[in-house]
Design an enzyme around this catalytic site. Structure first.
Site, mmCIF file in Angstrom:
data_model
loop_
_atom_site.group_PDB
_atom_site.id
_atom_site.type_symbol
_atom_site.label_atom_id
_atom_site.label_comp_id
_atom_site.label_asym_id
_atom_site.label_seq_id
_atom_site.Cartn_x
_atom_site.Cartn_y
_atom_site.Cartn_z
ATOM 1 N N PRO A 89 50.595 39.830 62.543
ATOM 2 C CA PRO A 89 49.557 39.329 61.624
ATOM 3 C C PRO A 89 48.689 40.455 61.058
ATOM 4 O O PRO A 89 48.029 40.286 60.054
ATOM 5 C CB PRO A 89 48.733 38.399 62.515
ATOM 6 C CG PRO A 89 49.610 38.058 63.656
ATOM 7 C CD PRO A 89 50.456 39.273 63.880
ATOM 8 N N GLU A 116 50.929 39.208 73.736
ATOM 9 C CA GLU A 116 49.806 39.550 72.840
ATOM 10 C C GLU A 116 50.208 40.593 71.822
ATOM 11 O O GLU A 116 49.482 40.881 70.876
ATOM 12 C CB GLU A 116 48.601 40.052 73.665
ATOM 13 C CG GLU A 116 48.049 39.043 74.647
ATOM 14 C CD GLU A 116 47.842 37.682 73.976
ATOM 15 O OE1 GLU A 116 48.438 36.698 74.443
ATOM 16 O OE2 GLU A 116 47.135 37.646 72.939
ATOM 17 N N ARG A 154 70.192 38.081 51.252
ATOM 18 C CA ARG A 154 70.704 37.349 50.078
ATOM 19 C C ARG A 154 70.646 38.185 48.811
ATOM 20 O O ARG A 154 71.265 37.834 47.804
ATOM 21 C CB ARG A 154 69.907 36.048 49.874
ATOM 22 C CG ARG A 154 68.446 36.239 49.556
ATOM 23 C CD ARG A 154 67.686 34.938 49.557
ATOM 24 N NE ARG A 154 68.112 34.054 48.499
ATOM 25 C CZ ARG A 154 67.718 34.156 47.230
ATOM 26 N NH1 ARG A 154 66.881 35.126 46.895
ATOM 27 N NH2 ARG A 154 68.124 33.295 46.318
ATOM 28 N N ASP A 169 65.212 33.554 40.670
ATOM 29 C CA ASP A 169 64.443 33.128 41.845
ATOM 30 C C ASP A 169 62.967 32.941 41.522
ATOM 31 O O ASP A 169 62.441 33.576 40.625
ATOM 32 C CB ASP A 169 64.490 34.237 42.913
ATOM 33 C CG ASP A 169 65.723 34.101 43.782
ATOM 34 O OD1 ASP A 169 65.984 35.028 44.541
ATOM 35 O OD2 ASP A 169 66.406 33.075 43.659
HETATM 36 C C1 4FV Z 1 53.529 37.339 63.041
HETATM 37 C C2 4FV Z 1 53.093 36.936 61.770
HETATM 38 C C3 4FV Z 1 52.985 36.877 64.321
HETATM 39 C C4 4FV Z 1 51.571 37.880 67.090
HETATM 40 C C5 4FV Z 1 51.591 38.138 68.547
HETATM 41 C C6 4FV Z 1 53.815 37.724 67.814
HETATM 42 C C7 4FV Z 1 52.881 37.236 66.763
HETATM 43 C C8 4FV Z 1 52.983 37.880 69.042
HETATM 44 N N1 4FV Z 1 54.520 38.220 62.875
HETATM 45 N N2 4FV Z 1 53.862 37.599 60.856
HETATM 46 N N3 4FV Z 1 52.130 36.062 61.456
HETATM 47 N N4 4FV Z 1 53.363 37.590 65.421
HETATM 48 O O1 4FV Z 1 52.222 35.922 64.375
HETATM 49 O O2 4FV Z 1 54.714 38.349 61.534
HETATM 50 O O3 4FV Z 1 53.438 38.974 69.772
#
Ligand code: 4FV
Length: 266
Positions: A89, A116, A154, A169
């Site tokens: 995130p 985490e 793709r 697209d």
């Molecule tokens: C996430 C997202 C996501 C956070 C902690 C995996 C998680 C856990 N990855 N975009 N939104 N990852 O939430 O790509 O380890």
């Protein structure tokens, strides 16, 4: 193109990459997806890949050593230099523009966190780019990795049968996609717009562009703000907005009546 995935769930990722357009792209050797499990590189008897977060607090963190070892073997598994992406995130938001750029690389690796997350020192040393698929928290990076594998896979030349479709697209021209219809022409749910049956390809192209512009204006005005419209697009969008306002106006009396009726009934 080659995509390596570092994940505690290699079978899940291999399965994601074995179906549909991406699976066919692999069969056509346009794409190769490999998965590496850091647990296979843990050195203790319990094959530990996570540890308590320093400074206390809930949750576990993925350890440096198993990941470093897995990434080392992954890098040496093929001659091409690899662009390492960590899904989280905290990453930049994934866009079609970024997908199109990644699809041109010979090789990328997708590091999937769990718990985490991953020890920051490993990320600082091994990761070239951090990407997010959206502002929400998942239990792992695997779904983000699957999104990238599909979106990039793709776009490999020859992956899509009708080469055209990638050009048409959503977002490929920065706009939302137009509505699509198939047979039957007439249905209880409504009819296929006449213009699409006309064979007049110029008129069909204009209709589709007008619908894309209108939908983008209604649903994602932020996308319209990001791009300059040429004269034709401006004219088609104005046409759409006028028609939309007329329809809104036409429906307003009936909606007011409904509201009045509602009040009366309550
Ligand atoms: C996430 C997202 C996501 C956070 C902690 C995996 C998680 C856990 N990855 N975009 N939104 N990852 O939430 O790509 O380890």
């Amino acid at each position: 193109m080659r995509i390596d995935v570092v994940t505690l769930f290699p079978d899940f990722m291999r399965q994601c990459a074995a179906v549909g357009v991406v699976g066919r792209a692999q069969q056509r050797e346009l794409l190769q997806v490999e998965a590496w499990n850091p647990r296979d590189y843990a050195t203790d008897n319990y094959r530990t890949v996570d540890g308590r977060t320093c400074g206390g607090g809930p949750g576990m963190v993925m350890l440096i050593e198993p990941l470093r070892a897995a990434l080392k073997v992954m890098r040496e598994a093929a001659p091409e230099p690899v662009h390492v992406i960590y899904l989280s995130p905290q990453g930049a938001r994934l866009t079609q523009g970024r997908v199109e750029a990644l699809a041109k690389l010979p090789r990328i690796a997708l590091l999937c966190g769990r718990y985490e997350g991953v020890d920051e020192r490993l990320l600082a040393h091994e990761v070239d780019e951090e990407l997010s698929i959206g502002d929400y928290v998942l239990s792992g990076g695997e779904l983000g990795a699957a999104v990238i594998i599909d979106a990039v896979g793709r776009l490999q030349d020859g992956a899509l049968n009708d080469a055209q479709s990638a050009e048409q697209d959503s977002f490929s021209n920065g706009l939302l996609d137009c509505p699509h219809y198939a047979r039957p022409v007439h249905d209880a749910l409504g009819d296929v717009p006449e213009v699409l049956l006309s064979g007049d390809h110029a008129a069909i192209r204009r209709w589709r562009l007008k619908q894309s512009l209108g939908r983008t204006w209604l649903r994602r005005p932020d996308l319209l703000a990001q791009r300059a419209l040429d004269a034709e697009s401006r004219a088609l969008l104005d046409e759409f907005r006028r028609e939309y306002a007329r329809e809104e106006q036409a429906q307003r009396p009936s909606r007011q009546n409904d509201a009045v009726n509602d009040d009366r009934n309550h």
